[in-house]
Write an enzyme that holds these catalytic residues in place. Sequence first.
Site, PDB file in Angstrom:
ATOM      1  N   ILE A  14       1.655  -8.287   8.013  1.00  0.00           N
ATOM      2  CA  ILE A  14       2.579  -9.419   7.999  1.00  0.00           C
ATOM      3  C   ILE A  14       4.035  -8.985   8.222  1.00  0.00           C
ATOM      4  O   ILE A  14       4.876  -9.806   8.625  1.00  0.00           O
ATOM      5  CB  ILE A  14       2.424 -10.244   6.694  1.00  0.00           C
ATOM      6  CG1 ILE A  14       3.291 -11.502   6.702  1.00  0.00           C
ATOM      7  CG2 ILE A  14       2.684  -9.415   5.470  1.00  0.00           C
ATOM      8  CD1 ILE A  14       3.016 -12.443   7.825  1.00  0.00           C
ATOM      9  N   LYS A  96       3.552 -14.810  -0.488  1.00  0.00           N
ATOM     10  CA  LYS A  96       2.765 -15.794  -1.214  1.00  0.00           C
ATOM     11  C   LYS A  96       1.338 -15.279  -1.361  1.00  0.00           C
ATOM     12  O   LYS A  96       0.912 -14.514  -0.504  1.00  0.00           O
ATOM     13  CB  LYS A  96       2.771 -17.167  -0.512  1.00  0.00           C
ATOM     14  CG  LYS A  96       2.574 -17.184   0.995  1.00  0.00           C
ATOM     15  CD  LYS A  96       1.408 -16.562   1.657  1.00  0.00           C
ATOM     16  CE  LYS A  96       0.036 -17.077   1.399  1.00  0.00           C
ATOM     17  NZ  LYS A  96      -0.995 -16.348   2.193  1.00  0.00           N
ATOM     18  N   ARG A 164      -8.577  -9.833   1.769  1.00  0.00           N
ATOM     19  CA  ARG A 164      -8.806 -11.231   1.341  1.00  0.00           C
ATOM     20  C   ARG A 164     -10.204 -11.463   0.764  1.00  0.00           C
ATOM     21  O   ARG A 164     -10.465 -12.502   0.182  1.00  0.00           O
ATOM     22  CB  ARG A 164      -8.594 -12.165   2.549  1.00  0.00           C
ATOM     23  CG  ARG A 164      -7.147 -12.272   2.956  1.00  0.00           C
ATOM     24  CD  ARG A 164      -6.978 -12.784   4.370  1.00  0.00           C
ATOM     25  NE  ARG A 164      -5.566 -12.860   4.728  1.00  0.00           N
ATOM     26  CZ  ARG A 164      -4.824 -11.798   5.037  1.00  0.00           C
ATOM     27  NH1 ARG A 164      -5.349 -10.582   5.058  1.00  0.00           N
ATOM     28  NH2 ARG A 164      -3.550 -11.941   5.340  1.00  0.00           N
TER      29      ARG A 164
HETATM   30  N1  LIG Z   1       3.461 -15.779   4.979  1.00  0.00           N
HETATM   31  C1  LIG Z   1       2.596 -15.467   5.915  1.00  0.00           C
HETATM   32  O1  LIG Z   1       2.652 -15.934   7.048  1.00  0.00           O
HETATM   33  C2  LIG Z   1       1.508 -14.478   5.580  1.00  0.00           C
HETATM   34  C3  LIG Z   1       0.604 -14.097   6.577  1.00  0.00           C
HETATM   35  C4  LIG Z   1      -0.319 -13.088   6.284  1.00  0.00           C
HETATM   36  C5  LIG Z   1      -0.343 -12.528   5.023  1.00  0.00           C
HETATM   37  N2  LIG Z   1       0.514 -12.957   4.061  1.00  0.00           N
HETATM   38  C6  LIG Z   1       0.504 -12.331   2.725  1.00  0.00           C
HETATM   39  O2  LIG Z   1       0.950 -11.002   2.885  1.00  0.00           O
HETATM   40  C7  LIG Z   1       0.260 -10.131   2.013  1.00  0.00           C
HETATM   41  C8  LIG Z   1      -0.347  -8.996   2.833  1.00  0.00           C
HETATM   42  O3  LIG Z   1      -1.238  -9.494   3.788  1.00  0.00           O
HETATM   43  P1  LIG Z   1      -1.577  -8.618   5.104  1.00  0.00           P
HETATM   44  O4  LIG Z   1      -2.664  -9.294   5.817  1.00  0.00           O
HETATM   45  O5  LIG Z   1      -0.331  -8.300   5.846  1.00  0.00           O
HETATM   46  O6  LIG Z   1      -2.156  -7.304   4.395  1.00  0.00           O
HETATM   47  P2  LIG Z   1      -2.528  -5.887   5.008  1.00  0.00           P
HETATM   48  O7  LIG Z   1      -2.237  -5.823   6.460  1.00  0.00           O
HETATM   49  O8  LIG Z   1      -3.890  -5.530   4.526  1.00  0.00           O
HETATM   50  O9  LIG Z   1      -1.444  -4.953   4.315  1.00  0.00           O
HETATM   51  C9  LIG Z   1      -1.369  -4.711   2.959  1.00  0.00           C
HETATM   52  C10 LIG Z   1      -0.587  -3.412   2.772  1.00  0.00           C
HETATM   53  O10 LIG Z   1      -0.528  -3.137   1.394  1.00  0.00           O
HETATM   54  C11 LIG Z   1      -0.544  -1.734   1.178  1.00  0.00           C
HETATM   55  N3  LIG Z   1      -1.519  -1.472   0.104  1.00  0.00           N
HETATM   56  C12 LIG Z   1      -1.223  -0.965  -1.120  1.00  0.00           C
HETATM   57  N4  LIG Z   1      -2.307  -0.860  -1.875  1.00  0.00           N
HETATM   58  C13 LIG Z   1      -3.343  -1.325  -1.125  1.00  0.00           C
HETATM   59  C14 LIG Z   1      -4.729  -1.445  -1.363  1.00  0.00           C
HETATM   60  N5  LIG Z   1      -5.275  -1.102  -2.531  1.00  0.00           N
HETATM   61  N6  LIG Z   1      -5.490  -1.916  -0.374  1.00  0.00           N
HETATM   62  C15 LIG Z   1      -4.965  -2.304   0.795  1.00  0.00           C
HETATM   63  N7  LIG Z   1      -3.639  -2.206   1.087  1.00  0.00           N
HETATM   64  C16 LIG Z   1      -2.843  -1.698   0.125  1.00  0.00           C
HETATM   65  C17 LIG Z   1      -0.892  -1.064   2.491  1.00  0.00           C
HETATM   66  O11 LIG Z   1       0.306  -0.467   2.981  1.00  0.00           O
HETATM   67  P3  LIG Z   1       0.571   1.115   2.972  1.00  0.00           P
HETATM   68  O12 LIG Z   1      -0.718   1.754   3.393  1.00  0.00           O
HETATM   69  O13 LIG Z   1       1.658   1.267   3.943  1.00  0.00           O
HETATM   70  O14 LIG Z   1       0.974   1.508   1.596  1.00  0.00           O
HETATM   71  C18 LIG Z   1      -1.280  -2.209   3.413  1.00  0.00           C
HETATM   72  O15 LIG Z   1      -0.811  -2.011   4.724  1.00  0.00           O
HETATM   73  C19 LIG Z   1      -0.726 -10.998   1.242  1.00  0.00           C
HETATM   74  O16 LIG Z   1      -0.145 -11.341   0.012  1.00  0.00           O
HETATM   75  C20 LIG Z   1      -0.876 -12.248   2.102  1.00  0.00           C
HETATM   76  O17 LIG Z   1      -1.135 -13.408   1.324  1.00  0.00           O
HETATM   77  C21 LIG Z   1       1.448 -13.895   4.331  1.00  0.00           C
END
Ligand SMILES: NC(=O)c1ccc[n+]([C@@H]2O[C@H](COP(=O)([O-])OP(=O)(O)OC[C@H]3O[C@@H](n4cnc5c(N)ncnc54)[C@H](OP(=O)(O)O)[C@@H]3O)[C@@H](O)[C@H]2O)c1
Length: 329
Positions: A14, A96, A164
């Site tokens: 994100i 969020k 998710r």
């Molecule tokens: N507002 C919007 O438009 C929107 C859209 C999508 C998502 N979101 C929100 O953004 C958040 C992240 O979503 P995303 O889809 O971007 O997530 P994602 O790509 O899976 O990224 C999560 C990041 O968290 C870190 N992390 C730390 N501990 C972790 C663990 N145990 N497992 C996995 N990752 C871990 C990792 O970064 P490092 O490896 O660099 O430490 C990973 O890249 C959620 O809260 C979601 O609800 C908001």
Amino acid sequence: MAIIRWGLLSTANINRAVIPAIRASSRGDLVAVASRSLESANTYARRWEIPMAYGSYEAMLESDQIDAVYIGLPNHLHAEWSIKALRAGKHVLCEKPLAPTVEEVNRMAAASQETGGYLAEAFMYLHHPQTRVVKEFVQSGKLGELCVVRGVFNFALRARDNIRLVPEYGGGCLWDVGVYPLSFAQMVYGAPPEEVFGYQWLGESGVDETFTGQMRYTGGGLAQITSSFRSPWFTRVEVIGTEGRLVLNRPFVRMEENRRLTFHPKDGDPQELDVPDEFLYQGEVEDLHRVVLDNATPHLPLAESRNHILTATCLYLSARENRPVGLNR
Ligand SMILES: NC(=O)c1ccc[n+]([C@@H]2O[C@H](COP(=O)([O-])OP(=O)(O)OC[C@H]3O[C@@H](n4cnc5c(N)ncnc54)[C@H](OP(=O)(O)O)[C@@H]3O)[C@@H](O)[C@H]2O)c1
């Protein structure tokens, strides 16, 4: 401090939506990224041309070169890292839902209060001009008395290793996308519901992959929300009143794709309402800039975010126990 120096806390997907918003602002500077591994932080920093890279979240928080952090971590880590960032003297824009429990939101709010750091839920669509137009239209009385808000946010989640789908990470479609129509209904009614009823379809991992919720508001207004990871991408909101309906085909995301906001009056032809164009993620970034640099009032107060979480947790409780749940229990 005329400019806010931003750090990204993680390399989340994100980030790619928020990076252009920080870069487009004359009051923000993207200076750092932190990741759980230095290699990943360095790679990410090179790719996105970010000057500083940190191999742990703690290391970035210790830096005095950063004023605000953007937290795009899985939901279960939002509270922990928001509180650590606030205690390290940073302002926080946290994705969020703010946290999967009200107790965590209370602790986050207390940390913000104690430290004086600004904390906001990154609910980008609530800052978009379209949402402001809807609010003003509802307040104008042209819809008459509000009867029902109906909102949907579905998409097909194919990758089975996604955060998710992990129950301990605060997974589930209500937490992920159901909170959009939930917060929309709260915005329209100006308050959380009095009572809710939820139904859920649980997938293999144990999280809700389809969730529907019914909500009843003070004064008798109702809302119905649907979210799913199982069906093709679809969003829509209808605000239904005694004098007509307001229909949004892009209420939450993809605002740039053929967005329409249409009023269908009781009598007469449908009318398209004008909405100024704005990059969807710009408003949440500018809001933090205004609050921190100009001492402005937050657009989305923490009390409203807390009510998003309270409503969602009551919906989950209702779905588990198969009974209506009052919010003042
Ligand atoms: N507002 C919007 O438009 C929107 C859209 C999508 C998502 N979101 C929100 O953004 C958040 C992240 O979503 P995303 O889809 O971007 O997530 P994602 O790509 O899976 O990224 C999560 C990041 O968290 C870190 N992390 C730390 N501990 C972790 C663990 N145990 N497992 C996995 N990752 C871990 C990792 O970064 P490092 O490896 O660099 O430490 C990973 O890249 C959620 O809260 C979601 O609800 C908001």
